[in-house]
Design a protein around this motif. Sequence first.
Motif, short mmCIF file in Angstrom:
data_model
loop_
_atom_site.label_atom_id
_atom_site.label_comp_id
_atom_site.label_asym_id
_atom_site.label_seq_id
_atom_site.Cartn_x
_atom_site.Cartn_y
_atom_site.Cartn_z
N PRO A 46 0.82 -1.23 0.00
CA PRO A 46 0.00 0.00 0.00
C PRO A 46 0.84 1.27 0.00
O PRO A 46 0.45 2.28 -0.60
N ARG B 68 -4.51 4.39 -3.84
CA ARG B 68 -4.50 4.05 -2.42
C ARG B 68 -5.83 4.43 -1.77
O ARG B 68 -6.15 3.99 -0.69
N ALA B 70 -9.64 4.04 -1.80
CA ALA B 70 -10.56 3.06 -2.37
C ALA B 70 -11.60 3.72 -3.26
O ALA B 70 -11.99 3.19 -4.29
N ALA B 73 -10.22 4.43 -6.69
CA ALA B 73 -9.54 3.34 -7.37
C ALA B 73 -10.46 2.69 -8.39
O ALA B 73 -11.67 2.64 -8.19
N TRP B 255 -7.20 -6.40 -3.31
CA TRP B 255 -8.18 -5.58 -2.57
C TRP B 255 -8.79 -6.34 -1.41
O TRP B 255 -9.05 -5.76 -0.35
N ARG B 258 -6.84 -6.08 1.85
CA ARG B 258 -6.53 -4.77 2.46
C ARG B 258 -7.37 -4.57 3.71
O ARG B 258 -8.48 -5.09 3.82
N GLU B 262 -13.62 -0.39 2.53
CA GLU B 262 -13.97 0.14 1.21
C GLU B 262 -13.30 -0.65 0.10
O GLU B 262 -13.84 -0.80 -0.99
N PHE B 263 -12.09 -1.16 0.37
CA PHE B 263 -11.40 -1.95 -0.63
C PHE B 263 -12.10 -3.28 -0.86
O PHE B 263 -12.12 -3.81 -1.96
N THR B 264 -12.69 -3.82 0.22
CA THR B 264 -13.44 -5.06 0.07
C THR B 264 -14.64 -4.84 -0.85
O THR B 264 -14.98 -5.70 -1.66
N ASN B 266 -14.71 -2.62 -3.25
CA ASN B 266 -14.13 -2.55 -4.59
C ASN B 266 -13.93 -3.96 -5.14
O ASN B 266 -14.20 -4.22 -6.31
#
Lengths: 340, 298
Positions: A46, B68, B70, B73, B255, B258, B262-264, B266
């Motif tokens: 990251p 970086r 979310a 991205a 993702w 992470r 929020e990445f989940t 995505n």
Amino acid sequence: MKKSIVFLISAALLWSCGGSEKTKSTDSTAIVGGDIKIDGSSTVYPISEAFAEEFQKENNEVKVTVAVSGTGGGFKKFIRKEIDVTGASRPIKKSENEDAVKAGIEYYEIPVAYDGLAVVINPQNTWVDFLTVEELKKIWEPAAQGKIVKWNQIRPNWPNEEIHLFGAGTESGTFDYFTEAIVGESKACRGDYTASEDDNVLVQGVAGDKLALAFFGYAYYKENAPKLKIVPIDDKNDTNGKGAIAPNESSIIDGSYQPLSRPLFIYVNKASADRTEVSAFVNYALQNASILVPETGYVPLTSATYVLAKKRFDTKKTGSVFLQLESTVGVKLEDVLKVE
Amino acid sequence: MAKKLRKRMSHKHTKRLKFYETQDSIFKYVAMSFTGIGIIVLGLLLFNVFSSGLSRIDWDFLTSFPSRRASSAGIFAAWTGTLWIMVLTTLIAFPIGVSAGIYMEEYNNKSKLSNIIEINISNLAGVPSIIYGLLGLEIFARAMGLGGSILTGALTLSLLILPIIIVSTRESLKTVPYSIREASYALGASKWQTIWAQVLPASLPGIVTGVILAISRAIGETAPLVVIGALTFVSFIPTSFTDEFTVLPIQIFNWVSRPQIEFTQNAAAAIIILLSITFIMNGIAVYLRYRWQKKVKW
């Protein structure tokens, strides 16, 4: 036409992000062309991604790419000269350093952030107020396998109930560091616990189990704080903070959360750094790390440490400062870098 | 009729018949419930993915590069990479796999060697995909100097799906009745003419279905591509097959792991896109099969 749209969108984005987004560019003129290949640890990813993203925005002629092969895998590619930069969640090993020397590679070692390892329990767990390093060792050392299975075996006044352990998988740098810091030997650990390479799985495990105890990256605790309870750690060493200390930004940064905070690094091939785009990238990273690192969930180094690291890079000091130290447990980066 | 029959049978026989009937219905319900488990799990998975990911899909998500943050991205580099890999893998694997299948089914005489080849191809279909990744890394990326390019990825995935294509090609060639070939020979056609004008057109729906299903499998692969050095952060779209790349499964994998929720989301959105691509592919397979089968008239 296309370019102007891209410009408008990025301008709008920057505008909407407000003042906190001001990053310092190294040069007023963008660098023309070139590739920067980054690989390495998934923990550092990251951070590399954040550097790459912002650097790319300012120098859109440069192609920055980041892959994830793990710390060990990254060093292997680094030594084969397949990449320019590798992220590492531990310092380079002696054996890796020897291979690098054999391959004729000189490298810069650049610390970029701190990562804390959090020891967590379920919020319904009312009995644990803190744990000492000794108690953690008693729980996790290889000899505990099949023997330490109840809470009251750790402290007699804790309930006579099973303890359910969750932790990082054996392939991860997190596992290496935790065992080194707690048990005293890297990879020495009991095997009868629920292991996962994916920290989110561990979070779910602890959140749903009153009797659970787990360790994983601090960033994962921070994101899921309402579902979890942090355990302060007492290392019985009053010189770096008295009593049991819970991890947070300030205790990780000032070194009082010991021994479970570790530095993260990027390693840069010296031959690559002679190229303008790579040296510009490294300078950019060091100048903006204190802004970009917190956004990724990690803890930035003190600005003095970044200055020291930059000085090392500017004066072309290659090699690792950790080869003699054997371990990074309890090491203060600023002191180590000053000595050099 | 059945009643009369039953009446005439002895009591013992009726009992046995009843036992068989209950046995049959028990088996039916067991089989049905196991089918149900599969469908329910798929349904839960789809519900889970759609409920957390659907709201994330918009034009920006499809046309942005990784970030970086979310919320900004996107999967532009990932889905274009997947598309490149898909097309190139098809171009490589289709001719090789189908030719190999035709050779083995139509020309190959049953010898010891052909037996060994056959067994090996069936075995290859069961080799874990990461092994193909290691093979691709050593041969294509390093020995041939192609690096972590799209071409390396496509060649590696072609190897991975070749056994599947060969086996499915042979199976569909087998469905062409031998009498068709004999009729063709009787009219004076050569072997080549027979295969090209009779056997291939008749078996094409089956062959193409097999190829498309194999490609659908290939685009879901992560492990071999990670091994050959496919990237995770790419902020340009590949413009030639020598470019480096990333694909949807790698982006999803990254993702999911992470810390930020929020990445989940995505990842769920990217899964929907990947699923859509697979569904479209399978849809094409079904359609082609349906259309071409109508054309075949004997």
